[in-house]
Design an enzyme around this catalytic site. Sequence first.
Site, PDB file in Angstrom:
ATOM      1  CB  SER A 176      -7.764  -9.243  21.981  1.00 36.23           C
ATOM      2  OG  SER A 176      -8.504  -8.206  20.930  1.00 36.23           O
ATOM      3  CE1 TYR A 235      -4.985  -5.262  24.611  1.00 36.64           C
ATOM      4  CE2 TYR A 235      -6.128  -5.934  22.800  1.00 36.64           C
ATOM      5  CZ  TYR A 235      -5.704  -6.166  23.939  1.00 36.64           C
ATOM      6  OH  TYR A 235      -6.622  -7.050  24.444  1.00 36.64           O
ATOM      7  CE  LYS A 295      -4.429  -8.846  23.346  1.00 36.74           C
ATOM      8  NZ  LYS A 295      -4.213  -9.920  24.904  1.00 36.74           N
TER       9      LYS A 295
END
Length: 246
Positions: free
Chosen positions: A138, A151, A155
């Site tokens: 991402s 998150y 990533k």
Amino acid sequence: MEPDRSFSGRRALVTGAGKGIGRAAALALSGAGAQVIALSRTQADLESLERECTGIETLCVDLGDWDATEAALSKVGTVDLLVNNAAVAVLQPFLEVTKEAFDRSFDVNLRAVFHVSQIISRQMIARGVQGAIVNVSSQASQRALRDHAVYCSTKSALDMLTKVMALELGPHKIRVNSVNPTVVLTDMGRINWSEPQKAAAMISRIPLGKFAEVDDVVNSILFLLSDKSAMTTGVSLLVDGGFLVS
């Protein structure tokens, strides 16, 4: 025009294949001639995928469960191409992050990629094949986003795992890359970014002035799996419309 059969004779495993990017990648690979194993934790999604494309094999397992994953992948047979797409996004402010959200996010977004890739890579090496792995990361790996502490961390770790895998697996002729998209207009993405003010604030930071479509990401995945990228490994391919240069 002749149909694209560039993956004929190859077997591909796609995780998180029940919905969104993973489902579209599984369908695209099948359409390009690959024998596809679609993995998801949701049986209903796999059943609908089988109805949509009868040639796809399916496998239902929660990748957050180490032992169940090990048992399930022991039965998949040979794999030449791997797409690590399965992920969760539990968004909480930094001060409110729970142990459950932290553990679940790292279990699926990082540990499962590590585990699945280990199993498949060992098999590739034993067979002596030139394999390719694509990890779906991402733009959040490279830019701090509010309420994305966990998150973003998963990533960022995934990007570095991709590089180390590329370094260590390269001598075995296995390439490893990631794709790093911006907001993608999957069904869930459309719901999450349906509020006009929220969407406009993000789009204003993207030079191309739009979010990514699912096909934008899938096309990048297929490129990195294909022989057209035979000299490309250890790369994080941005599919972000310029977000990270703004």
